[in-house]
Design a protein around this motif. Structure first.
Motif, PDB file in Angstrom:
ATOM      1  N   VAL A   1       0.855  -1.188   0.000  1.00 52.80           N
ATOM      2  CA  VAL A   1       0.000   0.000   0.000  1.00 52.80           C
ATOM      3  C   VAL A   1       0.891   1.238   0.000  1.00 52.80           C
ATOM      4  CG1 VAL A   1      -1.939  -1.123   1.159  1.00 52.80           C
ATOM      5  CG2 VAL A   1      -0.133  -0.062   2.530  1.00 52.80           C
ATOM      6  N   PRO A   2       0.412   2.357  -0.546  1.00 55.23           N
ATOM      7  CA  PRO A   2       1.247   3.556  -0.646  1.00 55.23           C
ATOM      8  C   PRO A   2       1.681   4.085   0.718  1.00 55.23           C
ATOM      9  CG  PRO A   2      -0.686   3.731  -2.068  1.00 55.23           C
ATOM     10  CD  PRO A   2      -0.900   2.525  -1.205  1.00 55.23           C
ATOM     11  N   GLY A   3       2.877   4.635   0.739  1.00 57.50           N
ATOM     12  CA  GLY A   3       3.346   5.363   1.894  1.00 57.50           C
ATOM     13  C   GLY A   3       3.951   4.528   2.999  1.00 57.50           C
ATOM     14  N   PHE A   4       4.066   3.212   2.812  1.00 51.76           N
ATOM     15  CA  PHE A   4       4.619   2.352   3.856  1.00 51.76           C
ATOM     16  C   PHE A   4       5.890   1.643   3.390  1.00 51.76           C
ATOM     17  CE2 PHE A   4       0.549   2.975   5.916  1.00 51.76           C
ATOM     18  CZ  PHE A   4       0.883   2.941   7.261  1.00 51.76           C
ATOM     19  N   TRP A   5       6.647   2.314   2.528  1.00 49.91           N
ATOM     20  CA  TRP A   5       7.944   1.822   2.081  1.00 49.91           C
ATOM     21  C   TRP A   5       7.851   0.514   1.279  1.00 49.91           C
ATOM     22  CZ3 TRP A   5      11.917   5.084   2.303  1.00 49.91           C
ATOM     23  CH2 TRP A   5      11.867   6.110   3.250  1.00 49.91           C
ATOM     24  N   ALA A   6       6.684   0.238   0.731  1.00 48.52           N
ATOM     25  CA  ALA A   6       6.525  -0.939  -0.122  1.00 48.52           C
ATOM     26  C   ALA A   6       6.028  -0.481  -1.489  1.00 48.52           C
ATOM     27  CB  ALA A   6       5.535  -1.918   0.493  1.00 48.52           C
ATOM     28  N   PRO A   7       6.529  -1.056  -2.571  1.00 46.43           N
ATOM     29  CA  PRO A   7       6.127  -0.620  -3.908  1.00 46.43           C
ATOM     30  C   PRO A   7       4.697  -1.027  -4.227  1.00 46.43           C
ATOM     31  CG  PRO A   7       7.568  -2.524  -4.041  1.00 46.43           C
ATOM     32  CD  PRO A   7       7.557  -2.108  -2.616  1.00 46.43           C
ATOM     33  N   THR A   8       4.061  -0.258  -5.086  1.00 50.42           N
ATOM     34  CA  THR A   8       2.691  -0.561  -5.491  1.00 50.42           C
ATOM     35  C   THR A   8       2.550  -0.696  -7.006  1.00 50.42           C
ATOM     36  OG1 THR A   8       2.198   1.816  -5.469  1.00 50.42           O
ATOM     37  CG2 THR A   8       1.677   0.569  -3.475  1.00 50.42           C
ATOM     38  N   GLY A   9       3.646  -0.603  -7.733  1.00 48.19           N
ATOM     39  CA  GLY A   9       3.606  -0.744  -9.178  1.00 48.19           C
ATOM     40  C   GLY A   9       4.878  -1.356  -9.707  1.00 48.19           C
ATOM     41  N   ALA A  10       4.809  -1.892 -10.924  1.00 50.00           N
ATOM     42  CA  ALA A  10       5.977  -2.520 -11.554  1.00 50.00           C
ATOM     43  C   ALA A  10       6.800  -1.447 -12.253  1.00 50.00           C
ATOM     44  CB  ALA A  10       5.531  -3.593 -12.537  1.00 50.00           C
ATOM     45  N   ASN A  11       7.601  -0.738 -11.476  1.00 51.74           N
ATOM     46  CA  ASN A  11       8.379   0.362 -12.034  1.00 51.74           C
ATOM     47  C   ASN A  11       9.807   0.306 -11.496  1.00 51.74           C
ATOM     48  OD1 ASN A  11       7.987   1.348  -9.344  1.00 51.74           O
ATOM     49  ND2 ASN A  11       6.056   2.252 -10.016  1.00 51.74           N
ATOM     50  N   TRP A  12      10.657   1.189 -12.015  1.00 55.77           N
ATOM     51  CA  TRP A  12      12.041   1.197 -11.565  1.00 55.77           C
ATOM     52  C   TRP A  12      12.590   2.617 -11.562  1.00 55.77           C
ATOM     53  CZ3 TRP A  12      16.883   1.994 -14.240  1.00 55.77           C
ATOM     54  CH2 TRP A  12      16.744   2.410 -15.574  1.00 55.77           C
ATOM     55  N   GLY A  13      13.666   2.791 -10.829  1.00 56.19           N
ATOM     56  CA  GLY A  13      14.348   4.068 -10.793  1.00 56.19           C
ATOM     57  C   GLY A  13      15.762   3.875 -10.308  1.00 56.19           C
ATOM     58  N   VAL A  14      16.576   4.896 -10.492  1.00 55.67           N
ATOM     59  CA  VAL A  14      17.957   4.859 -10.026  1.00 55.67           C
ATOM     60  C   VAL A  14      18.002   5.463  -8.628  1.00 55.67           C
ATOM     61  CG1 VAL A  14      20.319   5.622 -10.447  1.00 55.67           C
ATOM     62  CG2 VAL A  14      18.832   5.025 -12.385  1.00 55.67           C
ATOM     63  N   GLU A  15      18.424   4.683  -7.673  1.00 59.52           N
ATOM     64  CA  GLU A  15      18.478   5.113  -6.265  1.00 59.52           C
ATOM     65  C   GLU A  15      17.143   5.695  -5.799  1.00 59.52           C
ATOM     66  OE1 GLU A  15      20.087   4.411  -3.917  1.00 59.52           O
ATOM     67  OE2 GLU A  15      22.240   4.306  -4.248  1.00 59.52           O
ATOM     68  N   ASN A  16      16.066   5.015  -6.159  1.00 54.38           N
ATOM     69  CA  ASN A  16      14.729   5.477  -5.801  1.00 54.38           C
ATOM     70  C   ASN A  16      14.048   4.394  -4.970  1.00 54.38           C
ATOM     71  OD1 ASN A  16      12.076   6.387  -5.635  1.00 54.38           O
ATOM     72  ND2 ASN A  16      12.113   7.251  -7.700  1.00 54.38           N
ATOM     73  N   ARG A  17      13.797   4.682  -3.695  1.00 55.59           N
ATOM     74  CA  ARG A  17      13.209   3.696  -2.795  1.00 55.59           C
ATOM     75  C   ARG A  17      11.678   3.709  -2.818  1.00 55.59           C
ATOM     76  NH1 ARG A  17      18.163   4.573   0.040  1.00 55.59           N
ATOM     77  NH2 ARG A  17      19.069   2.604   0.786  1.00 55.59           N
ATOM     78  N   THR A  18      11.078   4.462  -3.723  1.00 52.71           N
ATOM     79  CA  THR A  18       9.627   4.386  -3.878  1.00 52.71           C
ATOM     80  C   THR A  18       9.241   3.458  -5.029  1.00 52.71           C
ATOM     81  OG1 THR A  18       9.391   6.250  -5.426  1.00 52.71           O
ATOM     82  CG2 THR A  18       9.455   6.765  -3.061  1.00 52.71           C
ATOM     83  N   THR A  19      10.217   2.967  -5.768  1.00 49.95           N
ATOM     84  CA  THR A  19       9.945   2.095  -6.903  1.00 49.95           C
ATOM     85  C   THR A  19      10.153   0.634  -6.524  1.00 49.95           C
ATOM     86  OG1 THR A  19      12.224   2.371  -7.670  1.00 49.95           O
ATOM     87  CG2 THR A  19      10.556   3.830  -8.616  1.00 49.95           C
ATOM     88  N   ALA A  20       9.585  -0.260  -7.331  1.00 50.35           N
ATOM     89  CA  ALA A  20       9.704  -1.693  -7.063  1.00 50.35           C
ATOM     90  C   ALA A  20      11.116  -2.207  -7.318  1.00 50.35           C
ATOM     91  CB  ALA A  20       8.706  -2.467  -7.922  1.00 50.35           C
ATOM     92  N   LEU A  21      11.790  -1.578  -8.290  1.00 51.78           N
ATOM     93  CA  LEU A  21      13.146  -1.973  -8.652  1.00 51.78           C
ATOM     94  C   LEU A  21      14.058  -0.761  -8.510  1.00 51.78           C
ATOM     95  CD1 LEU A  21      12.154  -3.937 -11.873  1.00 51.78           C
ATOM     96  CD2 LEU A  21      12.849  -4.962  -9.697  1.00 51.78           C
TER      97      LEU A  21
END
Length: 457
Positions: free
Chosen positions: A318-338
């Motif tokens: 669920v949003p806002g609890f440090w767990a991803p909610t979508g199949a996405n990625w980023g560089v040094e991004n802790r809101t993404t799944a990857l």
């Protein structure tokens, strides 16, 4: 004298047991849910099993965490009579058990046809595919888990309510907590060293009584063993000290869920160089790493059941609890799944942040690694990396995931990539086990329903 982790062969396994004068050893394997099952085995039986294997009732592949029998599995059930399945002992898995004087532990793995639905064998098959493609996969898993000042009896007497956390309040990365309770931390660190799942880091996380342990990197198959052993023996150590550890994905609606993040990288099987690092790129992300991320991203909805295998798993996503909610990625991004982690030839890696603490380590690792390899084999390309808060994205950009275990099981059951990577028999059996888990949940009336409907509706 030969040390436990020096044992590599059948002959050395015999020698260490004889050298210690042991009458029995402990042998264990892991079921579909990642629960360790096993027994003490006499020296004579153990020696015979080293050469010929032994038999283990295949019911452990046909029941849930509460020993309730699946009614929908084809591999085993009342229709097969629950026969014995062949098992082979892994000599190089030999470990000391710190709190059982002189005792040795050996891991085992299902053999012959049973390999098709064995979790450890599923990971091994993916690792073998990596090596056939010219890569050696490396992995490290890290777990968040809550400690309680409770016992298995007290939590049941309380109905799992009003539990007393080991420490109070929210206090992440606390030197105060780990200094006051240094004896416990010392026991955990020592156990990791002695049982060969050394911890690279151990600290408090945000929440009452929650810790995070990062297991040191190793080759992927060994990393699976280390993670599975850590979860098992952390719970054992806690109970021996009058505490309880839980790896539930989310035990309370008041606190964040518990992650089981997976760090992965590929190295060339020829020269050991990183296949993920390209110094010509601004963040070092190589073409192979991009393809690997693309595979993880595209197959995440299909493989979610292996990474979020319980009804409770979806309480965390669920949003806002440090767990991803979508199949996405980023560089040094802790809101993404990857999360692509830039570094150098040694440290460049991807963190699969979707993983939860309740997942079977072998299957979570097989899914994260297998999907990445599949992307490399198909030469897929990922979406653009997410910058900023991924939780704020629209559903279309988020690439949303299945919202329930049932939906995840259906996606997994119909996944052609899953069948190719893990085998059709495994896909069928695991999907059936997740459907069973969901149906068991639906049979029960929850406290929430009683509170909401009993008087008013």
């Amino acid at each position: 004298m030969l040390k436990a982790r020096e044992v590599k062969t059948v002959q050395e396994a015999r020698a260490i047991v004889e050298g210690r004068g042991l009458s029995h050893v402990k042998v264990g394997l892991f079921d579909i849910d990642g629960v360790m099952r096993g027994k003490y085995m006499s020296r004579e039986k153990f020696f015979s099993s080293l050469d010929k294997g032994f038999s283990f009732c295949d019911v452990v592949l046909g029941w849930d965490v509460k020993d309730q029998l699946y009614d929908n599995a084809r591999y085993t059930g009342w229709h097969t009579g629950y026969p014995d399945a062949p098992v082979r002992i892994l000599p190089d898995s030999c470990r000391d058990i710190p709190f059982e004087e002189n005792m040795l532990l050996f891991l085992a793995e299902f053999d012959q046809r049973a390999q098709a639905v064995c979790p450890r064998a599923a990971l091994r098959r993916v690792v073998e595919r990596c090596r056939a493609a010219g890569f050696e996969p490396f992995a490290a898993l890290e777990y968040e888990y809550f400690l309680f000042d409770e016992t298995p009896h007290s939590v049941r007497e309380k109905g799992f309510r009003d539990l007393k956390p080991f420490t109070p309040d929210w206090f992440g990365y606390s030197i105060l907590r780990n200094s006051v309770h240094s004896e416990l931390y010392g026991e955990i660190l020592d156990m990791g060293e002695r049982m060969d799942f050394p911890l690279e880091g151990l600290h408090t996380e945000t929440g009452p009584g929650v810790l995070e342990a990062a297991i040191a990197v190793d080759k992927a198959e060994a990393a699976g063993d280390k993670a599975a052993l850590f979860k098992t023996f952390m719970k054992i150590l806690a109970q021996r000290m009058g505490l309880m550890a839980t790896f539930m994905s989310r035990w309370s609606s008041d606190y964040p869920g518990q992650s089981g993040h997976i760090h992965l990288s590929l190295r060339s099987a020829d020269n050991g160089e990183s296949a993920f690092f390209d110094r010509s790129q601004p963040t070092g992300v190589s073409e192979i790493m991009r393809q690997f991320i693309a595979g993880q991203q595209r197959l995440m909805p299909e493989f979610l059941a292996m990474l979020a295998p319980t009804v409770n798993s979806y309480r965390r996503l669920v949003p806002g609890f440090w767990a991803p909610t979508g199949a996405n990625w980023g560089v040094e991004n802790r809101t993404t799944a990857l999360r692509a982690i830039p570094g150098n030839g040694k440290s460049q890696r991807v963190e699969y942040r979707l993983g939860a603490a309740d997942a079977n380590p072998y299957l979570a690792l097989a899914a994260a690694l297998g999907s990445g390899l599949y992307g490399v084999m198909q030469q897929w390309q990922p979406s653009d990396p997410i910058e900023g808060n991924a939780y704020a994205l629209t559903p279309e950009i988020q690439q949303t995931l299945p919202a329930t275990l049932w939906d995840s099981a259906q996606r997994f059951k119909s996944s052609e990539a899953a069948k190719e990577l893990f085998g059709s028999e495994f896909v069928e059996h695991f999907a059936a086990s997740r459907e069973w888990e969901e149906r068991e949940y639906r049979r029960h009336v929850t406290d929430w329903e009683l509170d909401r409907y009993f008087e008013i509706i």
